[in-house]
Write an enzyme that holds these catalytic residues in place. Sequence first.
Site, PDB file in Angstrom:
ATOM      1  CB  SER A   1      -3.916   3.600   3.557  1.00 28.00           C
ATOM      2  OG  SER A   1      -4.202   3.782   2.186  1.00 28.00           O
TER       3      SER A   1
ATOM      4  CB  THR B   1      -0.884  -0.001   1.258  1.00 26.50           C
ATOM      5  OG1 THR B   1      -1.592  -1.225   1.314  1.00 26.50           O
ATOM      6  CG2 THR B   1      -1.863   1.153   1.241  1.00 26.50           C
ATOM      7  CD  GLU B   2      -1.439   4.992  -0.262  1.00 26.09           C
ATOM      8  OE1 GLU B   2      -0.993   5.459  -1.335  1.00 26.09           O
ATOM      9  OE2 GLU B   2      -2.645   4.978   0.022  1.00 26.09           O
ATOM     10  CG  LEU B   3       5.558   2.082  -4.411  1.00 27.93           C
ATOM     11  CD1 LEU B   3       4.516   1.152  -5.012  1.00 27.93           C
ATOM     12  CD2 LEU B   3       5.942   3.130  -5.429  1.00 27.93           C
TER      13      LEU B   3
END
Lengths: 426, 520
Positions: free
Chosen positions: B347, B145-147
């Site tokens: 997130s 998630t979100e790198l």
Amino acid sequence: MKVLMFGWEFPPHITGGLGTACYGLTRGLAKHNTDVIFVVPKAFGDEDTSKIRLVNASDIEIDTRESIYHDLWKRIEYMEIGSNIIPYISPEEFENRQVIEELEHRKDEKSVLGRKYEFSGKYGTNLFEEVARYALVASAVAASRDYDLIHAHDWLTYPAGIAAKKVSGKPLVVHIHATEFDRSGERVNQQVYDIEREGMMEADKVIAVSNLTRNICIERYGIPAEKIVTVHNAVEPTGKEELQAGRAVKEKIVTFLGRITYQKGPEYFVEAARKVLDRDPNVRFVMAGQGDLLNKMIKRVAKLHMSSKFHFTGFLRGEEVDRMLAMTDVFVMPSVSEPFGIVPLEAMRSNVPVVISKQSGVSEILKYALKVDFWDVNAMADAIYSLLNYKALPEMFKKYGKEEVDNLKWENAAEQVKAVYDSLFK
Amino acid sequence: MRSVCMYFQVHQPYRLRTYRFFDIGADHHYYDDYQNRYLIRRIAEKCYLPANNLLLDLINKHNRKFKVSFSISGVALQQFIEYAPEVITSFQKLAATGNVEFLAETYAHSLVALKSKTEFIRQIKMQVDLINELFGQKPTAFRNTELVYSDEIGEMVNELGFKVMLAEGAKHILGWKSPNFLYNNSYQPNLKVLLRNFRLSDDIAFRFSEQSWSEWPLTAEKYVDWINAVDPKQPVVNLFMDYETFGEHQWKETGIFDFLNDLPGKAFTNSDIIFRTPSELSDLLESVGSIHVPFPASWADEERDLTAWLGNELQDEAFDTLYNLTQKVRQVQDPSIKRDWLFLQSSDHFYYMCTKWFSDGEVHKYFNPYNTPYEAFINYMNVLSDFSIRVDNWLAENPDSPEETIGKAYVNIANSIKKEAKSVENELKKKMAGKINDFNNLLEMSDKELKKVIKDIDADQIAAAIKDLGEEVEERFKKLASPKNRARLEELKNDAVDFTKKKVTEGRKAIFEQWKSFSK
């Protein structure tokens, strides 16, 4: 630069936010090399004149034989006071005052045109008379002093400002701290409205204390938008020690503090209180203040069966306000219409998280505050509940709120006012 | 020969409805169904469907030399199934070309990697299964998630058998290094790491339509030149971005689809660019060394850290409150609780609470249902309060669930005490309603009740009342009587005191009265 400024009150003789704001502004202007001659209807001698030259209008003699005064007088006809125009004052105070005023009022009407006139400088029954006389004095002051521009605060001083402009030809700035719509809702006093509108029309620039107020000036008074500049109020640091008030009750306390009138939205606070108590009995609500809706609120609280958890303190002053705030966990200002609203800032300075209505000028500048529509009782209740139950939120507000308020300096507000002045000479 | 790896992120959270505190315990539906449907349908029409069609055309047109990759969150897939099934079909068509790689991520698009390894693994497995089911691929590449990437997260991912992971090519990670090489995890060299070329990626994702940008308008030709201008020794350019860039962040009117349409053609004619997917690259390229990322980094904002989601007081409290439930939720078997547990982890919920952009929130306002971070926090905490109550209730009602914890045992004891008190009360009432004149009914009371009733009755009256009722009854009353009364009862028995009929009636009446006053 030198400014001839007209106000109606000056600390310590104040009944509300207007005098405090004027005081803060003049001190702020002093830091930007701007001198102020501040004219009040009545000076008591104990005002702080370290930064300004205070002129007592009661001391000014005028020769009423001069034709200029007669011309002016024709324009400012004698006016009887309405009942609804008292700006920052509790009704009981108003009643007390009325008794005194009635005694004073036996003066001959001609005294207004006499050589000297003793102003009360209050908001009494002969208010219009004083406003008119004040304008006459203003022209006398205007003719005899040296200054670059004129600045008038709220409608009481607009006739004075206009008169001064006529006499001197100097530019006029009028400052809107509150409009008649803020004071009286939709039942406006037409005379006051007319004075306000004329003041704004005659002015070269208009300063409003919030965008909310600015919009009222545009929409309700038809003043061209480009003429009005918003300069938000600031607060003077108090230098007070933080009060550690011992609390007598174990419950958390949610406080409303202000006049109990339609404009302040007390009923929304009451309804929200019921909703919170339904879920969390560990809370007490306090409504501090006086006003024409007080009895109605007491009845409503009883009807909602929460009188044992909802308390009315009556009018609080000075230190009582500080003590009340010191024991408060959440402060709520549900105003229906609030040109600015200084009390939430005082609460924040006392480390109290605040819920304020979106219909208040102060909501335009605060980040660390919860903002709700005054009519949205559910959102208000939710905001109160969250501040009482989800600790990260009040912690964050306490941590940053005080700092945020401390940064609202009159020095900065005065700089913006100075910019307005400068724009008149370009 | 230069490889270009294009990966697009597809994610939409289940946005929460306005959930007031008085809904807590009363209403367990948390989602703004109308808004979610509206947004999914809108983005499907503006982005997912036209962009998918275009990619399909491009793959076919260029004889399958054009390749792309997707990471689609489980919650997004779930919403497509619910609100826009044609989007699933459209992705299936892409999958069928064999030129599209689907990556693994956490099902809920969560930041759980920072909190719980077990839950992290569980969510990845869910996601992998769903991808396999829908697109017939078992992902071998992972993107978080979100790198969000760190050495430790990489280590966990390696343990799960993935061969390559995607991460941000942030300056503070790379220093002087270039993102255009293949690296490996510093603990587990088997796990390869591909880094985002943020300049070239953001030229498309953020700057494409910015007219004040000196390079505007950006053409495919110019862009391919930039890719070719990269040092020839650097083998790969990783272009990672949100899929919503096409048609949603950058509207169709900006020419973004024309740009995408022209890109492969220009790449093939003007240069020797080859499009590849992450798993292909990890097989093809040699790692140039390990990359050290001791603290988690992400692809967000200037800071490229976690501060968009975590760090302020609100976010931390919400995040901790959520993950404090992990142990409990693991025991719950209820499908709706399991589902909400996932949806609440996205997130995005924490992103809405960010206070960093009080002044310039333009990028972050996108699809944000809240006016302020406080509203986001309040709403989320209300929902979480209700969720937490449901979890506790379920555990209380299902005491036999496998992992007994101390906390749960307490809940059970407390509840059973409550239950018992309730049943005593009910029984007493029931009896009151019945024939109170029959003294024998009194004897049906439990010991506990009876003890209470006779506590303040005079011993002589008790003795009279139980006259002729037998040894057993006598013993029972003696047992339940107060110590003082017990002594007196003993005494009366030893003295063989006889009671008149009147005394007996009076005694029974006294007990009746007492009983009555208790059951009121």
